[in-house]
Design an enzyme around this catalytic site. Structure first.
Site, PDB file in Angstrom:
ATOM      1  N   GLY A 272       1.729 -51.394 -29.086  1.00 33.00           N
ATOM      2  CA  GLY A 272       2.022 -50.030 -29.507  1.00 33.00           C
ATOM      3  C   GLY A 272       3.344 -49.440 -29.088  1.00 33.00           C
ATOM      4  O   GLY A 272       3.728 -48.391 -29.609  1.00 33.00           O
ATOM      5  N   GLU A 314      -0.329 -56.608 -26.023  1.00 33.60           N
ATOM      6  CA  GLU A 314      -0.102 -57.255 -27.320  1.00 33.60           C
ATOM      7  C   GLU A 314       1.072 -56.633 -28.079  1.00 33.60           C
ATOM      8  O   GLU A 314       0.886 -56.032 -29.140  1.00 33.60           O
ATOM      9  CB  GLU A 314      -1.350 -57.101 -28.194  1.00 33.60           C
ATOM     10  CG  GLU A 314      -2.598 -57.675 -27.592  1.00 33.60           C
ATOM     11  CD  GLU A 314      -3.842 -57.392 -28.443  1.00 33.60           C
ATOM     12  OE1 GLU A 314      -4.681 -58.296 -28.534  1.00 33.60           O
ATOM     13  OE2 GLU A 314      -3.963 -56.282 -28.987  1.00 33.60           O
ATOM     14  N   ARG A 317       5.858 -54.934 -32.619  1.00 31.38           N
ATOM     15  CA  ARG A 317       7.103 -54.256 -33.003  1.00 31.38           C
ATOM     16  C   ARG A 317       8.178 -54.307 -31.905  1.00 31.38           C
ATOM     17  O   ARG A 317       9.332 -54.609 -32.180  1.00 31.38           O
ATOM     18  CB  ARG A 317       6.764 -52.790 -33.309  1.00 31.38           C
ATOM     19  CG  ARG A 317       7.838 -52.026 -34.024  1.00 31.38           C
ATOM     20  CD  ARG A 317       7.482 -50.531 -34.068  1.00 31.38           C
ATOM     21  NE  ARG A 317       6.156 -50.306 -34.586  1.00 31.38           N
ATOM     22  CZ  ARG A 317       5.854 -50.142 -35.876  1.00 31.38           C
ATOM     23  NH1 ARG A 317       6.812 -50.150 -36.779  1.00 31.38           N
ATOM     24  NH2 ARG A 317       4.607 -49.945 -36.260  1.00 31.38           N
ATOM     25  N   TYR A 358       4.702 -45.865 -45.473  1.00 33.66           N
ATOM     26  CA  TYR A 358       4.555 -44.946 -44.324  1.00 33.66           C
ATOM     27  C   TYR A 358       5.645 -43.883 -44.261  1.00 33.66           C
ATOM     28  O   TYR A 358       5.779 -43.216 -43.240  1.00 33.66           O
ATOM     29  CB  TYR A 358       4.641 -45.717 -43.005  1.00 33.66           C
ATOM     30  CG  TYR A 358       3.802 -46.957 -42.861  1.00 33.66           C
ATOM     31  CD1 TYR A 358       2.414 -46.865 -42.730  1.00 33.66           C
ATOM     32  CD2 TYR A 358       4.383 -48.211 -42.810  1.00 33.66           C
ATOM     33  CE1 TYR A 358       1.648 -48.008 -42.556  1.00 33.66           C
ATOM     34  CE2 TYR A 358       3.625 -49.359 -42.635  1.00 33.66           C
ATOM     35  CZ  TYR A 358       2.251 -49.245 -42.512  1.00 33.66           C
ATOM     36  OH  TYR A 358       1.509 -50.372 -42.340  1.00 33.66           O
ATOM     37  N   CYS A 385      10.477 -51.224 -60.023  1.00 34.44           N
ATOM     38  CA  CYS A 385      10.136 -50.291 -61.073  1.00 34.44           C
ATOM     39  C   CYS A 385       9.175 -49.226 -60.548  1.00 34.44           C
ATOM     40  O   CYS A 385       8.021 -49.151 -60.961  1.00 34.44           O
ATOM     41  CB  CYS A 385       9.523 -51.077 -62.215  1.00 34.44           C
ATOM     42  SG  CYS A 385       9.728 -50.233 -63.751  1.00 34.44           S
ATOM     43  N   GLU A 386       9.640 -48.444 -59.585  1.00 32.30           N
ATOM     44  CA  GLU A 386       8.867 -47.370 -58.954  1.00 32.30           C
ATOM     45  C   GLU A 386       9.883 -46.334 -58.514  1.00 32.30           C
ATOM     46  O   GLU A 386      10.817 -46.679 -57.781  1.00 32.30           O
ATOM     47  CB  GLU A 386       8.207 -47.849 -57.650  1.00 32.30           C
ATOM     48  CG  GLU A 386       7.112 -48.846 -57.748  1.00 32.30           C
ATOM     49  CD  GLU A 386       5.785 -48.242 -58.149  1.00 32.30           C
ATOM     50  OE1 GLU A 386       5.568 -47.045 -57.887  1.00 32.30           O
ATOM     51  OE2 GLU A 386       4.983 -48.982 -58.730  1.00 32.30           O
TER      52      GLU A 386
HETATM   53  C1  PLP Z   1      -0.923 -54.061 -34.672  1.00 37.14           C
HETATM   54  C2  PLP Z   1      -1.597 -54.443 -33.410  1.00 37.14           C
HETATM   55  C3  PLP Z   1      -0.845 -54.757 -32.281  1.00 37.14           C
HETATM   56  C4  PLP Z   1       0.658 -54.645 -32.229  1.00 37.14           C
HETATM   57  O1  PLP Z   1       1.104 -53.358 -32.347  1.00 37.14           O
HETATM   58  P1  PLP Z   1       2.671 -53.015 -32.168  1.00 37.14           P
HETATM   59  O2  PLP Z   1       2.718 -51.571 -32.361  1.00 37.14           O
HETATM   60  O3  PLP Z   1       3.403 -53.783 -33.197  1.00 37.14           O
HETATM   61  O4  PLP Z   1       3.041 -53.428 -30.782  1.00 37.14           O
HETATM   62  C5  PLP Z   1      -1.512 -55.194 -31.165  1.00 37.14           C
HETATM   63  N1  PLP Z   1      -2.858 -55.314 -31.153  1.00 37.14           N
HETATM   64  C6  PLP Z   1      -3.612 -55.021 -32.225  1.00 37.14           C
HETATM   65  C7  PLP Z   1      -5.071 -55.204 -32.151  1.00 37.14           C
HETATM   66  C8  PLP Z   1      -3.016 -54.579 -33.388  1.00 37.14           C
HETATM   67  O5  PLP Z   1      -3.769 -54.279 -34.442  1.00 37.14           O
END
Ligand code: PLP
Length: 465
Positions: A272, A314, A317, A358, A385-386
């Protein structure tokens, strides 16, 4: 960083300004970005305009140094702030392909996958199953079987999956299957705000209110080894408080699990951390973010008398987003007097669906005239084409002409991985750049590729002239 407005007033073009000590996720351009003697943008020692001549356009240009630096910063921050075992794992949905997976694997990361296809890609990149964590709110039996066959860890999302797994475990595995449980912690993040509620409207995860029942069920299944808990609260987050709160509540639920008799030892706090897409964005550094989650986890464990779990995060981004730019060639310019000037590029929503999906905002530069003064606001339009296929609304750019190379920054995450063939436009090639060397890591699709999966019943076979 000088703001857009200052850039206009000072009459300077876009000059990359990497400030030492910042994280890649705080930069607009890859760390190796430079302006060379031809006034062109160089990344990884390669002139972007030359890359386009050689490999065509649009082109994803991925900088190995930036990607590896982000990995290293996660690793080093955990070594600094977390005395227990920590494992950062790459959320491969951000960009799943063999080259990206193998670079990140070589940095000692684990992997998070959300489908059989991502799992297959990761395995083909040489990653061992015990470093792979499998997500998904509706995993198929075939996906679960593939994960079990390779000894992956399975992050169980719901009751149906738990029941499927207990059956499959008996049939397929001689040892207990390692699982984690995904919870919906009631912390919701938007980019600049967050809310905490008892319940969250989310398709993912178990409701913590019913968690005792889940723990009791799992405890009775000798063929499942419940190693820990997982939660992921959102993406492109700039605040640190939500993850601090998350660590606290998750350790509390781990304590309940341990009190129920489960031998939990891993805590996965999801991803995140946000990145800088435009100069207005100010995300925390990787180091600060890791410090926050580590400190909050340690404090909660001390408070509740728990030993430190293996701490997993995890990032997707923040690992790869800033490591890549997309180079386009500028085409037609349309002036709607008194309203707007459009410049069209040779890609758009098929290689970057984030703006139309988004309303994401990006920054751009003209790679072949980097010091040209920023003199006008134009809307960069895609070629699909949008009407909504707009890459950047009101981008501040030098005067552009046909044939200019327009570079959109920070396109490493959720661009190639979300790309489509809409309008039968081929997906671009991707190039890995490093110390002046450019390697093709994804081939550009050809027209033949576009019809490869098409089938014609013989009675419809066209007469080719
Ligand atoms: C999308 C996601 C991430 C990665 O999120 P980022 O914002 O790209 O770091 C990690 N864990 C889960 C379960 C996700 O769905």
């Amino acid at each position: 960083m000088i703001s857009n407005q200052e850039r206009v007033d000072s009459g300077h073009g876009y000059l990359p300004q990497t400030i030492p000590g910042r994280s890649p996720n705080q930069e607009l351009l890859p760390l190796t970005a430079k302006v060379n003697s031809r006034d062109c943008l160089e990344i990884g020692g390669c002139d972007v305009t030359t890359l386009v001549e050689r490999f065509g356009s649009p082109l994803y240009v991925l900088d190995e140094v930036t990607l590896r630096t982000a990995c290293k910063q996660y690793r080093e921050a955990f070594a600094r702030y977390y005395p227990g075992v920590a494992l950062p794992i790459y959320a491969s949905k951000a960009w799943s392909c063999l080259a990206v997976c193998s670079i990140i694997a070589s940095e000692g990361f684990g992997f998070d996958v959300v489908s059989g296809g991502e799992l297959y890609t990761t395995l083909q990149a040489g990653v061992k199953g015990d470093l792979i964590y499998c997500h998904g709110n509706n995993k198929s039996a075939a996906e679960l079987e593939l994960a079990i066959a390779h000894g992956c860890k399975i992050i169980v999302d719901n009751w149906l999956e738990l029941e499927m797994l207990t059956k499959l475990a008996d049939e397929l595995s001689s040892k207990p299957i390692p699982i984690m449980l995904r919870l919906t912690p009631g912390i919701e993040c938007h980019t600049h705000e967050y809310i905490r509620t008892g319940h969250l409207d989310s398709k993912f995860g178990f409701d913590p209110d019913g968690i005792k029942e889940v723990f009791a069920f799992v405890l009775r299944q000798a063929n499942l080894d419940c190693i820990g808990l997982h939660a992921h609260i959102g993406s492109q987050i700039f605040e640190e408080q939500p993850h601090e709160d998350l660590a606290g509540v998750m350790v509390e639920w781990m304590k309940q699990a341990v009190d129920c008799g489960l031998k939990m030892r891993e805590l996965n706090l999801g991803g995140g951390l946000g990145i800088r897409y435009t100069e207005a964005d100010d995300p925390p550094s990787i180091d600060e973010w890791v410090k926050t989650v580590s400190t909050a986890t340690i404090e909660a464990c001390n408070r509740l008398g728990m030993s430190l779990p293996k701490l997993i995060v995890e990032p997707g981004r923040s690992l790869i987003g800033s490591a890549c730019v997309t180079a386009y060639t500028v085409g037609f310019r349309k002036v709607v007097p008194g309203i707007r000037t459009y410049i069209s590029v040779d890609g758009g929503m098929s290689d970057n669906p984030r703006p139309i999906t988004y309303q994401s905002v990006y920054g751009a530069a003209i790679a072949n005239r980097m010091s040209a003064p920023m003199v006008e606001r134009v809307t960069v339009a895609g070629k699909h084409c949008e009407s909504g296929d707009i890459v950047i609304k009101n981008a501040l750019l030098p005067e552009t002409e046909q044939g200019d190379i327009l570079v959109v920054m920070a396109t490493g995450a959720y661009n190639y991985s979300m790309a489509s063939n809409y309008n039968r436009i081929s997906r671009p090639a991707a190039i890995l750049v490093h110390e002046g060397e450019a390697n093709l890591i994804i081939q550009r699709e050809t027209y033949q590729d576009l019809i490869r999966q098409d089938c014609l019943p013989t009675r419809l076979t066209p007469k080719l002239c």
